[in-house]
Design an enzyme around this catalytic site. Structure first.
Site, PDB file in Angstrom:
ATOM      1  N   GLY A  36       0.839  -1.192   0.000  1.00 50.73           N
ATOM      2  CA  GLY A  36       0.000   0.000   0.000  1.00 50.73           C
ATOM      3  C   GLY A  36       0.870   1.236   0.000  1.00 50.73           C
ATOM      4  CB  CYS A  58       5.401  -4.007   0.164  1.00 51.33           C
ATOM      5  SG  CYS A  58       6.264  -2.487  -0.136  1.00 51.33           S
ATOM      6  CE1 TYR A  59       1.381   0.978   5.810  1.00 51.42           C
ATOM      7  CE2 TYR A  59      -0.272  -0.760   5.830  1.00 51.42           C
ATOM      8  CZ  TYR A  59       0.221   0.426   6.338  1.00 51.42           C
ATOM      9  OH  TYR A  59      -0.436   1.053   7.358  1.00 51.42           O
ATOM     10  CG  HIS A  67       5.495  -5.200  -4.698  1.00 53.42           C
ATOM     11  ND1 HIS A  67       4.279  -5.117  -4.068  1.00 53.42           N
ATOM     12  CD2 HIS A  67       6.147  -4.055  -4.391  1.00 53.42           C
ATOM     13  CE1 HIS A  67       4.188  -3.969  -3.424  1.00 53.42           C
ATOM     14  NE2 HIS A  67       5.318  -3.313  -3.600  1.00 53.42           N
ATOM     15  CD  GLU A 107       2.492  -7.786  -5.452  1.00 51.34           C
ATOM     16  OE1 GLU A 107       3.323  -8.503  -4.872  1.00 51.34           O
ATOM     17  OE2 GLU A 107       2.249  -6.610  -5.108  1.00 51.34           O
ATOM     18  CB  SER A 144     -17.165  -1.119 -25.222  1.00 47.05           C
ATOM     19  OG  SER A 144     -16.223  -2.165 -25.045  1.00 47.05           O
ATOM     20  CB  VAL A 156     -11.997  -8.982 -25.108  1.00 42.63           C
ATOM     21  CG1 VAL A 156     -11.085  -8.340 -24.077  1.00 42.63           C
ATOM     22  CG2 VAL A 156     -12.200 -10.435 -24.761  1.00 42.63           C
ATOM     23  CG  ASP A 157     -12.888  -6.084 -20.788  1.00 44.48           C
ATOM     24  OD1 ASP A 157     -12.131  -7.024 -21.081  1.00 44.48           O
ATOM     25  OD2 ASP A 157     -12.497  -4.943 -20.503  1.00 44.48           O
ATOM     26  CB  SER A 158     -18.687  -5.082 -23.088  1.00 40.12           C
ATOM     27  OG  SER A 158     -18.017  -4.723 -24.262  1.00 40.12           O
ATOM     28  CE  LYS A 204      -8.797  -6.376 -21.890  1.00 40.40           C
ATOM     29  NZ  LYS A 204      -9.856  -5.400 -21.682  1.00 40.40           N
TER      30      LYS A 204
END
Ligand code: XMP
Length: 512
Positions: free
Chosen positions: A54, A81-82, A168, A170, A222, A225-227, A368
């Protein structure tokens, strides 16, 4: 009961990415507020807890905290980290304020090859991002790794199952980060894995059917790919109770509306409704230059169009849209969360408070690449799944300054040259997104014997895993030269092309 890992959120950008990586390991996880009470968290029976990174400092007043009982439950915890720093101070360790901020690549030396670093090499590349550091670990903790400038890059208390890393794991810039997370999840916390996209579809379909009943849903499509995946998921869950609405908002890429129409009537048929609202949008955008305001105007106009269409089909109670994790994260602090507002993504930031629809956002916990997996699982054609992301506010956020019909035409022309040339490039599939941006400056040029004073186009091509971080693509010079020559020769009103060589962070992918 489903195996579950809790990620406590100390700054959403970090928390979402961690959770995405955990799910990539096949372990279901959810993000919870950092100040959740120990009893509430325990009731969810997490197999493990991750404290995210954070932007705050534990050395400052009013830093986001944690219910201290959480650390004493015998549930394995990984602080990142934090999260590591908070764990250190809560358990009696010491912190020191950094003289400089260490940000970027670093190499750690592993001091103990058990637990987190089991099976890993002595020396590992990691991504550091911190100002403060732990100067003395709490009692019972051992130093597991260090760097030249950070004596405690990782620490752990094996007996209590508590671990912390200052870097990190990740992010993709920590190449062995996933191994460390797997060591934590499967080795330390005893998770078994097995969470899949197939399971996600079954759950989503159940949830959508239960939520919708026999009511009608409209789905804003839109062209990205998402919608499209949301529409496919709804189509599978409720069939023609859903109407997918594709709005031509006047700031689409050239040829987009006909391509969408073909795909969703021929290749992957859906209940599709195409609405030409370009004049409405372009009129609303007149005189608007501020990026956040542009996004909000577009968001509002979309809603206006959706209301009209909902009435036209005889009333719809629900609006489905392809909101993803990053959209939520980057809009979240507007609601007082711990991370900073970056952009109000149109499908989140621009909605009116008195929205008449109930929202359905089945992808809002996905990144995504997870959405692409979902699309494949739903049998969607690769041509849709592999489409580059395209922002909801479209070319409006790629025209810096005022969006006029002339500017849209120039950018559509320039962008089509970028797309055409890139599609012929063998590295095309490795590009997350490539596009043209119209800058609000003019520069002097010479064409033939004439002086010109015309527009500048910036070309941007980035590689990314999930849109959260990105790097500019080192496109071959001859390809850049072709793109530049074609734009300058073929697009009237442009006399200069520049290439954007900024990564995210500190830049963002879109220019607005
Ligand atoms: P940024 O510019 O924030 O973009 O680095 C990250 C990714 O999100 C896309 N993007 C959007 N997508 N609505 C969307 O649906 C939006 O308002 C929006 N703004 C940015 C962007 O194209 C990139 O892939």
């Amino acid at each position: 009961m489903r195996e579950f890992v809790a990620v406590l959120d100390f700054g959403s950008q970090y928390a979402q990415l961690i959770s995405r990586r955990i799910r990539e390991c096949g372990v279901y996880c959810e993000i919870l507020p950092h100040d959740i009470a120990c009893a509430d968290l325990k009731a969810l029976m997490p197999k493990a807890i991750v404290l995210s990174g954070g932007p705050s400092s534990v050395l400052e007043d009013d830093h986001p905290g944690i219910d201290p009982y959480i650390l004493a439950q015998g549930i394995p915890i990984l602080g990142i980290c934090y999260g590591l720093q908070l764990m250190a101070v809560k358990l009696g360790g010491d912190m020191a304020r950094g003289t400089s901020r260490e940000y970027g690549p670093a190499t750690i030396s592993v001091d103990r090859h058990t637990d987190l670093f089991s099976g890993l090499e002595d020396s590992l590349h990691v991504w550091m991002s911190h100002g403060d550091h732990v100067s003395r670990p709490p009692e019972g903790f051992t130093v597991l790794a260090h760097t030249n400038s950070c004596a405690i890059a990782a620490m752990g208390n094996e007996r209590r199952g508590l671990y912390g890393v200052q870097f990190h794991p990740e992010v993709v810039h920590t190449p062995k980060g996933m191994d460390m997370l797997r060591n934590f999840l499967f080795g330390i916390a005893g998770c078994t894995g097995g969470w899949t996209m197939k399971g996600f579809i079954e759950e989503s379909i159940r949830d959508i059917r239960a939520q919708v009943g026999d009511k009608r849903v409209i789905c804003g499509m839109s062209g990205g790919v998402d919608s499209a995946v949301v529409a496919a998921l709804l189509n599978k869950a409720i069939g023609n109770q859903m109407t997918a609405i594709f709005v031509d908002n006047g700031v689409l890429r050239g040829g987009e509306a006909s391509e969408i129409s073909h795909t969703f009537t021929e290749t992957y048929p859906l209940n599709l409704d195409i609405v030409d609202a370009s004049d409405l949008f372009l009129d609303a955008l007149q005189g608007v230059t501020e990026p956040e305001e542009k996004r909000k105007v577009i968001g509002r106009t979309f809603i206006e169009v959706f209301y009209g269409e909902a009435d036209r089909i005889g009333g719809a109670e629900f609006l489905a849209q392809g909101t993803l994790y990053p959209d939520v994260i980057e809009s979240r602090s507007a609601k007082g969360g711990p991370s900073a507002t970056i952009k109000s993504h149109h499908n989140v930031g621009g909605l009116p408070k008195d929205l008449k629809f109930t929202l359905i956002e089945p992808l809002k916990e996905l990144f995504k690449d997870e959405v692409r997996l979902l699309g494949r699982e739903l049998g969607m054609p690769e041509s849709i799944i592999n489409r580059q992301p395209f922002p909801g506010p479209g070319l409006a956020v790629r025209i810096l300054g005022e969006v006029t019909r002339d500017n849209v035409a120039i950018l559509q022309e320039a962008d089509s040259r970028v797309q055409e040339e890139l599609r012929k490039y063998e590295g095309y599939d490795d590009i997350w997104q490539a596009f043209a941006v119209l800058l609000p400056v003019k520069s002097v040029g010479v064409m033939g014997d004439e002086r010109t004073y015309a527009n500048v186009i910036a070309v941007r091509a980035v590689s990314s895993m999930d849109g959260m971080t990105a790097d500019w693509v080192k496109l071959p010079y001859d390809l850049l030269a072709r793109i530049s020559t074609r734009i300058i020769n073929e697009v009237k009103g442009v006399n200069r092309v520049v290439y954007d060589i900024s990564s995210k962070p500190p830049s963002t992918i879109e220019w607005e």
